[in-house]
Design a protein around this motif. Structure first.
Motif, PDB file in Angstrom:
ATOM      1  N   TRP A  99      26.087  29.038  24.759  1.00  0.00           N
ATOM      2  CA  TRP A  99      26.004  28.925  23.300  1.00  0.00           C
ATOM      3  C   TRP A  99      25.252  27.659  22.902  1.00  0.00           C
ATOM      4  CZ3 TRP A  99      28.545  31.628  19.099  1.00  0.00           C
ATOM      5  CH2 TRP A  99      29.197  32.800  19.496  1.00  0.00           C
ATOM      6  N   LEU A 116      31.390  25.333  14.815  1.00  0.00           N
ATOM      7  CA  LEU A 116      31.324  26.123  16.047  1.00  0.00           C
ATOM      8  C   LEU A 116      31.730  25.300  17.262  1.00  0.00           C
ATOM      9  CD1 LEU A 116      28.053  28.204  15.524  1.00  0.00           C
ATOM     10  CD2 LEU A 116      30.394  29.071  15.647  1.00  0.00           C
ATOM     11  N   LEU A 141      36.708  32.253  26.268  1.00  0.00           N
ATOM     12  CA  LEU A 141      35.366  32.331  26.835  1.00  0.00           C
ATOM     13  C   LEU A 141      35.452  32.379  28.359  1.00  0.00           C
ATOM     14  CD1 LEU A 141      33.539  29.722  24.576  1.00  0.00           C
ATOM     15  CD2 LEU A 141      33.370  32.204  24.447  1.00  0.00           C
ATOM     16  N   HIS A 180      32.475  26.839  31.046  1.00  0.00           N
ATOM     17  CA  HIS A 180      32.599  28.147  30.417  1.00  0.00           C
ATOM     18  C   HIS A 180      31.302  28.536  29.720  1.00  0.00           C
ATOM     19  CE1 HIS A 180      33.180  25.954  26.613  1.00  0.00           C
ATOM     20  NE2 HIS A 180      34.018  25.171  27.287  1.00  0.00           N
ATOM     21  N   THR A 181      31.282  29.724  29.164  1.00  0.00           N
ATOM     22  CA  THR A 181      30.058  30.256  28.570  1.00  0.00           C
ATOM     23  C   THR A 181      29.681  29.564  27.264  1.00  0.00           C
ATOM     24  OG1 THR A 181      31.404  32.008  27.559  1.00  0.00           O
ATOM     25  CG2 THR A 181      30.282  32.530  29.621  1.00  0.00           C
ATOM     26  N   GLY A 182      30.519  28.644  26.810  1.00  0.00           N
ATOM     27  CA  GLY A 182      30.103  27.829  25.668  1.00  0.00           C
ATOM     28  C   GLY A 182      28.837  27.047  25.961  1.00  0.00           C
ATOM     29  N   GLY A 230      37.084  27.942  24.769  1.00  0.00           N
ATOM     30  CA  GLY A 230      36.621  27.724  26.132  1.00  0.00           C
ATOM     31  C   GLY A 230      37.483  26.812  26.964  1.00  0.00           C
ATOM     32  N   MET A 245      34.494  33.222  15.124  1.00  0.00           N
ATOM     33  CA  MET A 245      33.363  32.294  15.131  1.00  0.00           C
ATOM     34  C   MET A 245      32.790  32.105  13.725  1.00  0.00           C
ATOM     35  SD  MET A 245      32.978  31.010  18.046  1.00  0.00           S
ATOM     36  CE  MET A 245      33.213  31.194  19.801  1.00  0.00           C
ATOM     37  N   ILE A 298      29.504  20.265  26.451  1.00  0.00           N
ATOM     38  CA  ILE A 298      29.369  21.430  25.570  1.00  0.00           C
ATOM     39  C   ILE A 298      29.644  21.077  24.113  1.00  0.00           C
ATOM     40  CG2 ILE A 298      30.318  23.708  25.019  1.00  0.00           C
ATOM     41  CD1 ILE A 298      30.674  24.089  28.089  1.00  0.00           C
ATOM     42  N   ILE A 346      34.415  26.739  19.868  1.00  0.00           N
ATOM     43  CA  ILE A 346      34.066  26.903  21.283  1.00  0.00           C
ATOM     44  C   ILE A 346      34.956  26.033  22.162  1.00  0.00           C
ATOM     45  CG2 ILE A 346      32.231  26.422  22.960  1.00  0.00           C
ATOM     46  CD1 ILE A 346      30.253  27.449  20.875  1.00  0.00           C
ATOM     47  N   GLU A 347      35.321  24.850  21.675  1.00  0.00           N
ATOM     48  CA  GLU A 347      36.229  24.004  22.448  1.00  0.00           C
ATOM     49  C   GLU A 347      37.605  24.661  22.582  1.00  0.00           C
ATOM     50  OE1 GLU A 347      37.049  20.263  24.491  1.00  0.00           O
ATOM     51  OE2 GLU A 347      35.341  21.592  24.114  1.00  0.00           O
TER      52      GLU A 347
END
Length: 353
Positions: A206, A261, A191, A201-203, A269, A123, A66, A265-266
């Motif tokens: 993304w 980002l 996330l 995860h939902t990252g 998530g 974000m 991710i 996200i890291e």
């Protein structure tokens, strides 16, 4: 011997170049495996099984992929316009710190924002932090002719030193028992998981969505055409009426935002807080991924999964037969060199004088 530019580069050659580079890399790595006294076939089988051989292996590979997707996209966007961004690592940490500053320290301001407002603010702050870290080197290149490779590389060290100071200072978690880490994000900002009982995860969504957006930007928009034109020849693009300065600044903001980002996200998530070892070189590995993908946004997705699978599979391989996990780093580094050579040979042919 001399290099002569080919009049046309076939699509088949562009596709086969990274494939051949990977095959060459695996052949070189096989020599190191033999040197370590391990069977090559079993070593590579364990490498594949560790990265792709089970649901758990796939979950760990995708989790590792991710941030690589986003740093790979960041580098691909910048390199497409010949803005050589080597600072994705620092931009990732800048985005992570900004995310924690909004989503973690927010609780001490006396204000209570709703999640639907706080999450996009987090974000946006991360993207803005990453963008600003690349905007400075881009402007220095445009106005002063300063080499952005040097400035973006040095900013990585500046950011990491700043992170170290903050983690031992104003952003240190008082409940961490002296360990240098930031405060944690609020639980509501985490996330969600894509697969139960895994770390995916939902990252991931993304990363895929952003890759599709960047691909559409390059293929269907005027800005995408301007980016390609500036990357091909900035002076010719300016002569044809392309706003070079505005295009490079836009690319810098977009590239830095993607790396920022990646940090947010890291954190949201996987880790929920920032530490100095949060990233094992995701920003630098993004350069390898972008080159493996030929700077194609959709190719970045496949390249990031491949590299993540190698890194994850190396752990299983090492435990089973004792081959050092550093073989994965050799594969990643050698693949970059091989891809650069393969790409060069697709554009030039070797002629004897």
């Amino acid at each position: 011997m001399r290099l002569e530019r080919r009049q046309a580069v076939s699509r088949r050659a562009m596709v086969l170049a990274p494939v051949g580079a990977v095959a060459f890399t695996m052949a070189v790595a096989a020599l190191l495996v033999l040197w370590a006294g391990a069977p090559v076939g079993r070593t590579y089988m364990l490498l594949l099984q560790g990265g792709f051989g089970s649901v758990f292996a796939w979950s760990e590979t995708l989790t590792r992929a991710i941030p690589l997707m986003l740093t790979g996209l960041s580098v691909a966007v910048a390199f497409k316009a010949r803005l050589f961004n080597i600072g994705a690592e620092g931009q990732l940490y800048g985005g992570a710190l900004a995310a924690v500053a909004v989503g973690g320290l927010h609780g001490g301001t006396g204000l209570e924002w709703p999640v639907w407002l706080l999450f996009p603010s987090m974000m946006l702050a991360a993207a803005l932090a990453g963008a600003l870290l690349l905007l400075g080197p881009a402007l220095m290149k445009l106005r002063l002719g300063v080499d952005e490779v040097v400035t973006t590389l040095l900013i990585n060290f500046i950011v990491l030193l700043g992170v170290s100071a903050l983690l031992d200072g104003s952003m240190k978690d008082p409940t961490a028992m002296g360990w240098p880490q930031s405060v944690s994000l609020q639980d509501s900002l985490a996330l969600g998981r894509l697969v139960a009982q895994t770390r995916v995860h939902t990252g991931l969504l993304w990363g895929v969505a952003l890759a599709l957006m960047v691909w559409a930007l390059f293929k269907y928009t005027v800005l995408g055409f301007d980016i390609r034109a500036v990357g091909a020849n900035a002076r010719a693009a300016a002569f044809a009426g392309v706003p070079v300065t505005r295009t490079v600044v836009t690319v810098a903001l977009l590239s830095g935002s993607l790396a920022g980002l990646a940090g947010a996200i890291e954190v949201a998530g996987r880790t929920s807080y920032v530490t100095l070892d949060m990233s094992p070189g995701y920003g630098y590995t993004g350069i390898v991924i972008a080159m493996l993908a030929g700077l194609h946004p959709l190719g970045v997705l496949a390249a990031s999964v491949f590299v993540a699978g190698v890194l994850v599979g190396a752990d299983t391989m090492s435990r089973a037969i004792g081959v050092p996990t550093y073989i994965a780093d050799v594969i990643v580094a050698a693949s970059l060199i091989a891809v650069l050579v393969a790409t060069l040979l697709t554009q030039f042919r070797v002629r004897r004088r």
